[in-house]
Each structure stands twice: as structure tokens, then as C-alpha cells.
Design a protein around this motif. Structure first.
Motif, PDB file in Angstrom:
ATOM      1  N   ASP A  16      11.312  -4.342  60.452  1.00 37.71           N
ATOM      2  CA  ASP A  16      12.679  -3.815  60.762  1.00 37.71           C
ATOM      3  C   ASP A  16      12.953  -2.374  60.197  1.00 37.71           C
ATOM      4  O   ASP A  16      12.535  -2.300  58.980  1.00 37.71           O
ATOM      5  CB  ASP A  16      13.910  -4.720  60.183  1.00 37.71           C
ATOM      6  CG  ASP A  16      15.155  -4.476  60.460  1.00 37.71           C
ATOM      7  OD1 ASP A  16      15.849  -3.380  59.855  1.00 37.71           O
ATOM      8  OD2 ASP A  16      15.736  -4.775  61.657  1.00 37.71           O
ATOM      9  N   TRP A  17      13.481  -1.617  60.968  1.00 39.75           N
ATOM     10  CA  TRP A  17      13.452  -0.304  60.652  1.00 39.75           C
ATOM     11  C   TRP A  17      14.551   0.213  59.316  1.00 39.75           C
ATOM     12  O   TRP A  17      14.039   0.975  58.602  1.00 39.75           O
ATOM     13  CB  TRP A  17      14.326   0.808  61.914  1.00 39.75           C
ATOM     14  CG  TRP A  17      15.550   0.517  62.263  1.00 39.75           C
ATOM     15  CD1 TRP A  17      16.332  -0.484  62.852  1.00 39.75           C
ATOM     16  CD2 TRP A  17      16.701   1.371  61.484  1.00 39.75           C
ATOM     17  NE1 TRP A  17      17.388  -0.314  62.761  1.00 39.75           N
ATOM     18  CE2 TRP A  17      17.908   0.902  61.971  1.00 39.75           C
ATOM     19  CE3 TRP A  17      16.693   2.567  60.638  1.00 39.75           C
ATOM     20  CZ2 TRP A  17      18.924   1.404  61.328  1.00 39.75           C
ATOM     21  CZ3 TRP A  17      17.822   3.010  60.216  1.00 39.75           C
ATOM     22  CH2 TRP A  17      19.274   2.637  60.669  1.00 39.75           C
ATOM     23  N   ARG A  18      15.267  -0.783  59.120  1.00 39.73           N
ATOM     24  CA  ARG A  18      16.375  -0.764  57.958  1.00 39.73           C
ATOM     25  C   ARG A  18      15.537  -0.952  56.595  1.00 39.73           C
ATOM     26  O   ARG A  18      15.682  -0.457  55.610  1.00 39.73           O
ATOM     27  CB  ARG A  18      17.207  -1.622  58.152  1.00 39.73           C
ATOM     28  CG  ARG A  18      18.307  -1.019  59.106  1.00 39.73           C
ATOM     29  CD  ARG A  18      19.401  -2.043  59.522  1.00 39.73           C
ATOM     30  NE  ARG A  18      18.957  -3.435  59.944  1.00 39.73           N
ATOM     31  CZ  ARG A  18      19.115  -3.732  61.430  1.00 39.73           C
ATOM     32  NH1 ARG A  18      20.109  -2.921  61.938  1.00 39.73           N
ATOM     33  NH2 ARG A  18      18.718  -4.551  62.060  1.00 39.73           N
ATOM     34  N   GLU A  19      14.456  -1.912  56.664  1.00 40.63           N
ATOM     35  CA  GLU A  19      13.631  -2.294  55.682  1.00 40.63           C
ATOM     36  C   GLU A  19      12.623  -1.187  55.345  1.00 40.63           C
ATOM     37  O   GLU A  19      12.303  -0.728  54.236  1.00 40.63           O
ATOM     38  CB  GLU A  19      12.763  -3.628  55.871  1.00 40.63           C
ATOM     39  CG  GLU A  19      13.727  -4.581  56.161  1.00 40.63           C
ATOM     40  CD  GLU A  19      13.044  -6.089  56.296  1.00 40.63           C
ATOM     41  OE1 GLU A  19      11.727  -5.769  56.543  1.00 40.63           O
ATOM     42  OE2 GLU A  19      13.385  -7.114  56.490  1.00 40.63           O
ATOM     43  N   TYR A  21      13.200   1.998  56.193  1.00 43.64           N
ATOM     44  CA  TYR A  21      14.268   3.186  55.575  1.00 43.64           C
ATOM     45  C   TYR A  21      14.271   3.006  54.068  1.00 43.64           C
ATOM     46  O   TYR A  21      13.885   3.745  53.336  1.00 43.64           O
ATOM     47  CB  TYR A  21      15.170   3.420  56.298  1.00 43.64           C
ATOM     48  CG  TYR A  21      16.063   4.385  55.757  1.00 43.64           C
ATOM     49  CD1 TYR A  21      15.980   5.680  55.756  1.00 43.64           C
ATOM     50  CD2 TYR A  21      17.292   3.957  54.966  1.00 43.64           C
ATOM     51  CE1 TYR A  21      16.679   6.618  54.937  1.00 43.64           C
ATOM     52  CE2 TYR A  21      18.150   4.735  54.029  1.00 43.64           C
ATOM     53  CZ  TYR A  21      17.666   6.424  54.261  1.00 43.64           C
ATOM     54  OH  TYR A  21      18.324   6.961  53.488  1.00 43.64           O
ATOM     55  N   ALA A  22      14.633   1.799  53.791  1.00 45.87           N
ATOM     56  CA  ALA A  22      15.045   1.576  52.419  1.00 45.87           C
ATOM     57  C   ALA A  22      13.765   1.675  51.663  1.00 45.87           C
ATOM     58  O   ALA A  22      14.027   2.282  50.366  1.00 45.87           O
ATOM     59  CB  ALA A  22      15.450  -0.055  52.324  1.00 45.87           C
ATOM     60  N   ASP A  66      22.660   5.895  56.653  1.00 47.57           N
ATOM     61  CA  ASP A  66      22.764   5.012  57.432  1.00 47.57           C
ATOM     62  C   ASP A  66      21.912   5.541  58.730  1.00 47.57           C
ATOM     63  O   ASP A  66      21.775   4.383  59.713  1.00 47.57           O
ATOM     64  CB  ASP A  66      24.058   4.304  57.866  1.00 47.57           C
ATOM     65  CG  ASP A  66      24.677   3.845  56.872  1.00 47.57           C
ATOM     66  OD1 ASP A  66      24.204   3.175  55.849  1.00 47.57           O
ATOM     67  OD2 ASP A  66      25.959   4.010  56.706  1.00 47.57           O
ATOM     68  N   TYR A  67      21.270   6.375  58.756  1.00 46.29           N
ATOM     69  CA  TYR A  67      20.811   6.892  60.086  1.00 46.29           C
ATOM     70  C   TYR A  67      19.062   7.101  59.867  1.00 46.29           C
ATOM     71  O   TYR A  67      18.533   7.453  60.800  1.00 46.29           O
ATOM     72  CB  TYR A  67      21.306   8.385  60.370  1.00 46.29           C
ATOM     73  CG  TYR A  67      22.768   8.255  60.430  1.00 46.29           C
ATOM     74  CD1 TYR A  67      23.294   7.824  61.568  1.00 46.29           C
ATOM     75  CD2 TYR A  67      23.454   8.978  59.370  1.00 46.29           C
ATOM     76  CE1 TYR A  67      24.487   7.664  61.579  1.00 46.29           C
ATOM     77  CE2 TYR A  67      24.853   8.665  59.232  1.00 46.29           C
ATOM     78  CZ  TYR A  67      25.396   8.220  60.294  1.00 46.29           C
ATOM     79  OH  TYR A  67      26.631   8.338  60.505  1.00 46.29           O
ATOM     80  N   GLY A  68      18.426   6.668  58.795  1.00 44.50           N
ATOM     81  CA  GLY A  68      17.029   6.700  58.737  1.00 44.50           C
ATOM     82  C   GLY A  68      16.525   8.096  58.610  1.00 44.50           C
ATOM     83  O   GLY A  68      15.126   8.132  58.619  1.00 44.50           O
TER      84      GLY A  68
END
Length: 135
Positions: A16-19, A21-22, A66-68
Motif C-alpha cells: 500500500d502506498w501509504r505504508e 510513504y510512512a 498526506d500526498y506521498g
């Protein structure tokens, strides 16, 4: 100064892109995959100090968002600055990580190709870490 030649170096990551990025936004983890920072980053106020063969470089990251976006400005001891655009975007159920490599003044074709290969290797390391470390 006219626009510099650029090359987008990218890789797909099955996470997942959010993971993604984090993980990338944790400055302390960058030396795990960004080999130019392999000796580590040390916090210095809003900046980070990265020791290297050309001396200490000062790195300033964009604020977490929040945008990567993981952009960062590198300032070398001689005052030279390099803006690095690094982005994570959704790609299906995974992520696409993109680094915009700018050809610096005086850089030969071979040096530009070597830099691109270095970025490709670092992104492959990032992919390996994130795809093997699924929770």
C-alpha cells in the motif's frame, strides 16, 4: 539557468502506498535503502547532517504530508545545492516510487548514467525491504 536534463527513475512496490510513504518518511530509516546515506543521518534542528566523501551534507526534508512527497534539498559544504524530488503515488493496490534525477552542470553522460543506476539500485533495495517485510 536553463532547465537541466532530467530522468524519472521509478519502481513499482507491491505494498500500500501509504505504508511505503510512512517508511520512506522516517528519516532514520533512509540509510537502510538510500546508499548515499549509508553512514547515517544526524538531526540538527530542522535539518539532518549526512556525512559523505565530499564532507558533511545538510539535508532538509519537506514536512510529512498526506500526498506521498519526500522531497529534500541537499546542501554541500561548498554551498552547492541539489533539489531531489521523491514521490510515492498509488498504483493499484501497491505504490509507484519516483525520483526525478536532474543532470547537474558539468556532469558527463557517463556520470548521469551512473547516477541513474545508483538511484535504480537504491529503489530496488527499498522494494526488497518493503515487499519482504509485510506485516
Amino acid at each position: 539557468m536553463p532547465p537541466m536534463p532530467a530522468r524519472i527513475v521509478h519502481i513499482s512496490i507491491a505494498r500500500d502506498w501509504r505504508e511505503v510513504y510512512a517508511f520512506m518518511a522516517e528519516r532514520e530509516k533512509m540509510p537502510l535503502w538510500a546508499s548515499g546515506l549509508s553512514s547515517g543521518l544526524t538531526r540538527d534542528g530542522e535539518d539532518w547532517i549526512a556525512p559523505g566523501p565530499l564532507g558533511n551534507a545538510r539535508v532538509r526534508f519537506v514536512a510529512k504530508n498526506d500526498y506521498g512527497v519526500v522531497d529534500h534539498l541537499v546542501t554541500f559544504e561548498d554551498g552547492r545545492q541539489v533539489q531531489n524530488a521523491l514521490r510515492v503515488v498509488p498504483n493499484g493496490d501497491g505504490a509507484e516510487v519516483m525520483f526525478t534525477l536532474l543532470r547537474q552542470p558539468g556532469m558527463s553522460d557517463a556520470q548521469f548514467a551512473d547516477d541513474a543506476a545508483w538511484v535504480e539500485k537504491d529503489l530496488a533495495t527499498l522494494k526488497s525491504i518493503l515487499e519482504s517485510d509485510k506485516d
